[in-house]
Scaffold this active site. Structure first.
Site, PDB file in Angstrom:
ATOM      1  N   GLY A 152       0.809  -1.209   0.000  1.00 49.28           N
ATOM      2  CA  GLY A 152       0.000   0.000   0.000  1.00 49.28           C
ATOM      3  C   GLY A 152       0.844   1.261   0.000  1.00 49.28           C
ATOM      4  O   GLY A 152       2.081   1.214   0.089  1.00 49.28           O
ATOM      5  N   ALA A 153       0.173   2.393  -0.087  1.00 46.96           N
ATOM      6  CA  ALA A 153       0.845   3.688  -0.029  1.00 46.96           C
ATOM      7  C   ALA A 153       1.556   3.825   1.312  1.00 46.96           C
ATOM      8  O   ALA A 153       1.014   3.459   2.358  1.00 46.96           O
ATOM      9  CB  ALA A 153      -0.170   4.811  -0.214  1.00 46.96           C
ATOM     10  N   SER A 176       3.911   2.179   2.607  1.00 46.91           N
ATOM     11  CA  SER A 176       4.167   0.920   3.320  1.00 46.91           C
ATOM     12  C   SER A 176       5.651   0.626   3.470  1.00 46.91           C
ATOM     13  O   SER A 176       6.022  -0.348   4.126  1.00 46.91           O
ATOM     14  CB  SER A 176       3.476  -0.241   2.599  1.00 46.91           C
ATOM     15  OG  SER A 176       3.993  -0.383   1.289  1.00 46.91           O
ATOM     16  N   ALA A 221      12.875   5.954 -12.876  1.00 47.67           N
ATOM     17  CA  ALA A 221      11.646   6.637 -12.474  1.00 47.67           C
ATOM     18  C   ALA A 221      10.691   6.616 -13.653  1.00 47.67           C
ATOM     19  O   ALA A 221      11.036   7.063 -14.756  1.00 47.67           O
ATOM     20  CB  ALA A 221      11.953   8.082 -12.074  1.00 47.67           C
ATOM     21  N   THR A 222       9.495   6.102 -13.420  1.00 46.89           N
ATOM     22  CA  THR A 222       8.504   5.998 -14.504  1.00 46.89           C
ATOM     23  C   THR A 222       7.473   7.117 -14.449  1.00 46.89           C
ATOM     24  O   THR A 222       6.560   7.153 -15.262  1.00 46.89           O
ATOM     25  CB  THR A 222       7.775   4.642 -14.422  1.00 46.89           C
ATOM     26  OG1 THR A 222       7.104   4.556 -13.167  1.00 46.89           O
ATOM     27  CG2 THR A 222       8.748   3.487 -14.591  1.00 46.89           C
ATOM     28  N   ALA A 223       7.634   8.016 -13.515  1.00 51.49           N
ATOM     29  CA  ALA A 223       6.617   9.051 -13.261  1.00 51.49           C
ATOM     30  C   ALA A 223       6.662  10.173 -14.278  1.00 51.49           C
ATOM     31  O   ALA A 223       7.719  10.594 -14.723  1.00 51.49           O
ATOM     32  CB  ALA A 223       6.806   9.634 -11.872  1.00 51.49           C
ATOM     33  N   HIS A 236      11.919  11.598  -3.207  1.00 46.40           N
ATOM     34  CA  HIS A 236      12.534  10.333  -3.629  1.00 46.40           C
ATOM     35  C   HIS A 236      13.941  10.567  -4.165  1.00 46.40           C
ATOM     36  O   HIS A 236      14.855   9.787  -3.882  1.00 46.40           O
ATOM     37  CB  HIS A 236      11.668   9.641  -4.696  1.00 46.40           C
ATOM     38  CG  HIS A 236      10.589   8.785  -4.127  1.00 46.40           C
ATOM     39  ND1 HIS A 236      10.827   7.543  -3.604  1.00 46.40           N
ATOM     40  CD2 HIS A 236       9.255   8.990  -4.005  1.00 46.40           C
ATOM     41  CE1 HIS A 236       9.690   7.011  -3.177  1.00 46.40           C
ATOM     42  NE2 HIS A 236       8.722   7.876  -3.405  1.00 46.40           N
ATOM     43  N   GLU A 264      14.977   8.581 -16.214  1.00 45.69           N
ATOM     44  CA  GLU A 264      13.549   8.875 -16.200  1.00 45.69           C
ATOM     45  C   GLU A 264      12.992   8.365 -17.517  1.00 45.69           C
ATOM     46  O   GLU A 264      13.379   8.832 -18.583  1.00 45.69           O
ATOM     47  CB  GLU A 264      13.310  10.376 -16.041  1.00 45.69           C
ATOM     48  CG  GLU A 264      13.740  10.881 -14.681  1.00 45.69           C
ATOM     49  CD  GLU A 264      13.391  12.332 -14.440  1.00 45.69           C
ATOM     50  OE1 GLU A 264      12.545  12.881 -15.178  1.00 45.69           O
ATOM     51  OE2 GLU A 264      13.965  12.907 -13.508  1.00 45.69           O
ATOM     52  N   ASP A 301      10.646   2.176 -10.324  1.00 46.27           N
ATOM     53  CA  ASP A 301       9.679   2.731  -9.389  1.00 46.27           C
ATOM     54  C   ASP A 301       8.790   3.723 -10.124  1.00 46.27           C
ATOM     55  O   ASP A 301       9.250   4.793 -10.477  1.00 46.27           O
ATOM     56  CB  ASP A 301      10.445   3.401  -8.254  1.00 46.27           C
ATOM     57  CG  ASP A 301       9.622   3.652  -7.010  1.00 46.27           C
ATOM     58  OD1 ASP A 301       8.459   3.219  -6.956  1.00 46.27           O
ATOM     59  OD2 ASP A 301      10.167   4.279  -6.087  1.00 46.27           O
TER      60      ASP A 301
END
Length: 167
Positions: free
Chosen positions: A8-9, A11, A32-34, A48, A60, A78
């Site tokens: 979960g968030a 966690s 980083a996939t964001a 992060h 990225e 991530d």
């Protein structure tokens, strides 16, 4: 080798993965996939980034993670939720097309030499989504997690900062 870490968030997924990655390599990779959507998310990304020091090589990449030069490296990817979001937006919320794009990436990573820690969220364990699109994405996330877990050599569920080995 794929090591799948889910939970979960807040966690402890990323912290745990970073510890594991650094135990295996003095020059790890962080992927980083964001996509930064707003100021609040930009602050999360910066937090992060500040967690990692000069030992890390950072990439990225919002979609084609398997094309990165991560062969024979220890890498932390991530996260799946944001990766899926990119595909979901690209395909105009097509669950099946999004899942196939992710599966193609996971299959490509599975054939590479290296150790890949893939981080994901268990969004289906929380509150039921209020919207149709939210429910569609929750289903997509669940199917994606199942696929990655099946391919992974190790699966860890993070619960309140404690790793629980599943596989």
């Amino acid at each position: 080798m794929i090591i799948f870490i889910t939970g979960g968030a807040r966690s402890g997924k990323s912290r745990y993965a970073q510890e594991r990655v650094l135990a295996l390599s003095n020059n790890p990779v962080y992927v980083a996939t964001a996509k930064v959507w707003d100021d609040d998310f930009e602050q999360r990304v910066k937090r992060h980034q500040n967690d990692r020091d000069e030992r890390w090589t950072n990439f990225e990449e919002q979609r084609n993670v398997s094309a990165l030069p991560i062969d024979n490296r220890v890498a932390m990817i991530d996260c799946v939720t944001l990766w899926l979001t990119n595909f979901f937006v690209d395909t105009k919320s097509d669950i099946h097309a999004s899942l196939e794009l992710l599966k193609k990436e996971i299959d490509a990573l599975h054939t590479k030499s290296g150790t890949f820690f893939i981080i994901s969220n268990e969004i289906g364990m929380g509150v039921h989504a209020d919207t149709e699109i939210g429910r569609k994405f929750t289903d997509l996330q669940g199917w994606a997690n199942q696929y990655i877990a099946a391919k992974a050599e190790e699966v860890v569920l993070m619960v309140s900062g404690i790793p629980v080995k599943i596989k």
